[in-house]
Design a protein around this motif. Sequence first.
Motif, PDB file in Angstrom:
ATOM      1  N   THR A  26       6.480  74.196 -50.924  1.00 48.66           N
ATOM      2  CA  THR A  26       7.302  74.838 -49.684  1.00 48.66           C
ATOM      3  C   THR A  26       6.209  76.386 -49.282  1.00 48.66           C
ATOM      4  O   THR A  26       6.405  76.213 -48.683  1.00 48.66           O
ATOM      5  CB  THR A  26       8.260  75.937 -50.584  1.00 48.66           C
ATOM      6  N   GLU A  27       5.290  77.023 -50.821  1.00 56.15           N
ATOM      7  CA  GLU A  27       4.789  78.277 -50.431  1.00 56.15           C
ATOM      8  C   GLU A  27       4.165  78.265 -49.647  1.00 56.15           C
ATOM      9  O   GLU A  27       3.045  78.209 -49.093  1.00 56.15           O
ATOM     10  CB  GLU A  27       4.219  79.026 -52.009  1.00 56.15           C
ATOM     11  N   THR A  28       2.955  76.470 -49.448  1.00 56.69           N
ATOM     12  CA  THR A  28       2.044  76.470 -48.611  1.00 56.69           C
ATOM     13  C   THR A  28       2.643  76.227 -46.783  1.00 56.69           C
ATOM     14  O   THR A  28       2.216  76.385 -46.227  1.00 56.69           O
ATOM     15  CB  THR A  28       1.733  75.497 -49.166  1.00 56.69           C
ATOM     16  N   GLY A  29       3.563  76.325 -47.030  1.00 58.14           N
ATOM     17  CA  GLY A  29       4.098  76.225 -45.697  1.00 58.14           C
ATOM     18  C   GLY A  29       4.270  74.572 -45.109  1.00 58.14           C
ATOM     19  O   GLY A  29       5.063  73.853 -44.675  1.00 58.14           O
ATOM     20  N   SER A  30       4.096  73.439 -46.708  1.00 58.95           N
ATOM     21  CA  SER A  30       3.854  72.597 -46.386  1.00 58.95           C
ATOM     22  C   SER A  30       6.010  72.186 -46.558  1.00 58.95           C
ATOM     23  O   SER A  30       6.849  72.674 -46.825  1.00 58.95           O
ATOM     24  CB  SER A  30       3.165  71.244 -47.291  1.00 58.95           C
ATOM     25  N   ASN A  31       6.080  71.121 -46.221  1.00 60.27           N
ATOM     26  CA  ASN A  31       7.393  70.305 -46.168  1.00 60.27           C
ATOM     27  C   ASN A  31       7.323  68.575 -46.994  1.00 60.27           C
ATOM     28  O   ASN A  31       6.939  67.644 -46.350  1.00 60.27           O
ATOM     29  CB  ASN A  31       7.943  70.129 -44.530  1.00 60.27           C
ATOM     30  N   ILE A  32       8.645  68.275 -47.851  1.00 62.79           N
ATOM     31  CA  ILE A  32       8.723  67.090 -48.689  1.00 62.79           C
ATOM     32  C   ILE A  32       9.871  66.731 -47.328  1.00 62.79           C
ATOM     33  O   ILE A  32      10.686  66.897 -47.379  1.00 62.79           O
ATOM     34  CB  ILE A  32       9.388  67.045 -49.730  1.00 62.79           C
ATOM     35  N   GLU A  33       8.886  65.427 -47.187  1.00 68.14           N
ATOM     36  CA  GLU A  33       8.952  64.335 -45.892  1.00 68.14           C
ATOM     37  C   GLU A  33      10.537  63.326 -46.907  1.00 68.14           C
ATOM     38  O   GLU A  33      11.176  62.835 -46.382  1.00 68.14           O
ATOM     39  CB  GLU A  33       8.509  63.594 -44.921  1.00 68.14           C
ATOM     40  N   ASP A  34      10.103  62.655 -47.841  1.00 66.21           N
ATOM     41  CA  ASP A  34      10.139  61.438 -48.283  1.00 66.21           C
ATOM     42  C   ASP A  34       9.699  61.337 -49.883  1.00 66.21           C
ATOM     43  O   ASP A  34       8.358  62.220 -49.952  1.00 66.21           O
ATOM     44  CB  ASP A  34       9.972  60.119 -48.192  1.00 66.21           C
ATOM     45  N   SER A  35      10.566  60.635 -51.259  1.00 67.41           N
ATOM     46  CA  SER A  35      10.462  61.039 -52.212  1.00 67.41           C
ATOM     47  C   SER A  35      11.458  60.487 -53.131  1.00 67.41           C
ATOM     48  O   SER A  35      12.266  59.683 -52.959  1.00 67.41           O
ATOM     49  CB  SER A  35      10.740  62.631 -52.541  1.00 67.41           C
ATOM     50  N   ARG A  36      11.146  60.433 -53.925  1.00 67.93           N
ATOM     51  CA  ARG A  36      11.621  59.478 -55.435  1.00 67.93           C
ATOM     52  C   ARG A  36      10.808  60.173 -56.624  1.00 67.93           C
ATOM     53  O   ARG A  36      10.098  60.210 -56.903  1.00 67.93           O
ATOM     54  CB  ARG A  36      11.006  57.532 -55.647  1.00 67.93           C
ATOM     55  N   MET A  37      11.377  59.864 -57.420  1.00 65.93           N
ATOM     56  CA  MET A  37      11.800  60.722 -58.792  1.00 65.93           C
ATOM     57  C   MET A  37      12.371  59.832 -59.947  1.00 65.93           C
ATOM     58  O   MET A  37      13.569  59.761 -59.322  1.00 65.93           O
ATOM     59  CB  MET A  37      11.639  61.923 -58.670  1.00 65.93           C
ATOM     60  N   ILE A  38      12.519  59.412 -61.236  1.00 62.52           N
ATOM     61  CA  ILE A  38      12.855  58.939 -62.200  1.00 62.52           C
ATOM     62  C   ILE A  38      11.757  59.073 -62.830  1.00 62.52           C
ATOM     63  O   ILE A  38      11.486  59.527 -63.663  1.00 62.52           O
ATOM     64  CB  ILE A  38      13.119  57.831 -61.618  1.00 62.52           C
ATOM     65  N   VAL A  39      12.949  59.159 -64.138  1.00 65.28           N
ATOM     66  CA  VAL A  39      12.887  59.385 -65.819  1.00 65.28           C
ATOM     67  C   VAL A  39      12.483  57.777 -66.507  1.00 65.28           C
ATOM     68  O   VAL A  39      13.298  57.058 -66.247  1.00 65.28           O
ATOM     69  CB  VAL A  39      13.479  59.635 -66.586  1.00 65.28           C
ATOM     70  N   LEU A  40      11.557  57.943 -67.123  1.00 61.08           N
ATOM     71  CA  LEU A  40      10.792  56.137 -66.810  1.00 61.08           C
ATOM     72  C   LEU A  40      10.959  56.712 -69.170  1.00 61.08           C
ATOM     73  O   LEU A  40       9.643  57.058 -68.878  1.00 61.08           O
ATOM     74  CB  LEU A  40      10.428  55.636 -66.350  1.00 61.08           C
ATOM     75  N   GLY A  41      11.610  56.306 -69.826  1.00 62.13           N
ATOM     76  CA  GLY A  41      11.152  55.951 -71.130  1.00 62.13           C
ATOM     77  C   GLY A  41      11.506  57.770 -71.224  1.00 62.13           C
ATOM     78  O   GLY A  41      12.351  58.446 -70.952  1.00 62.13           O
ATOM     79  N   GLY A  42      10.288  57.761 -71.577  1.00 63.77           N
ATOM     80  CA  GLY A  42      10.270  59.994 -72.181  1.00 63.77           C
ATOM     81  C   GLY A  42       9.684  60.447 -70.579  1.00 63.77           C
ATOM     82  O   GLY A  42       9.257  61.951 -71.248  1.00 63.77           O
TER      83      GLY A  42
END
Length: 175
Positions: A26-42
């Motif tokens: 966000t600080e760069t003025g960029s925008n997250i359009e799509d995302s996937r985030m997940i915990v896999l193991g540790g």
Amino acid sequence: MQNLMVITALGADRPGIVHELASAITETGSNIEDSRMIVLGGEFAILLMVSGRWNELAKLESSLPNCTKRLGLEVHIKRTEPGAKKEQLLPYTVEVVALDHPGIVAELANFFASREINIRELNTSSYAAAHTGTPMFSVHLAIDVPAGIHIATLREEFMGFCDQLNLDSMMEPAK
């Protein structure tokens, strides 16, 4: 033209990673359009598509290594373009549940690849069945079926395929 960048990152899971990474973007003025985030193991795995003007993405490219180093993340950055519009595609959702055993994903991927059907998204999980504790495996796919494929025939072939492998399945239009 929209400028896009794909960022993948992997590191030890801990609270605050999403906040710090999203803030840096966000600080760069960029925008997250799509995302996937997940915990896999540790580990915490991140897959983002970010948009911005060319100078905003350039600023992000130069500032991201310091941010991800501070967060303990291994990162890969790649500029990309919007996906090309292909032939008419019908979005379908596929759900499969079975006793857990090796090869389920490979078999499913082969079924669709051999019919020129693209897998747009694939999610899997392993879990213990209620009451018995039997190891189970669940697969969720989002597929793009070319409009020229006869859906009733595809569904019949898929159900026969799943019956042969003892997989419970469902295929329906995406909502």
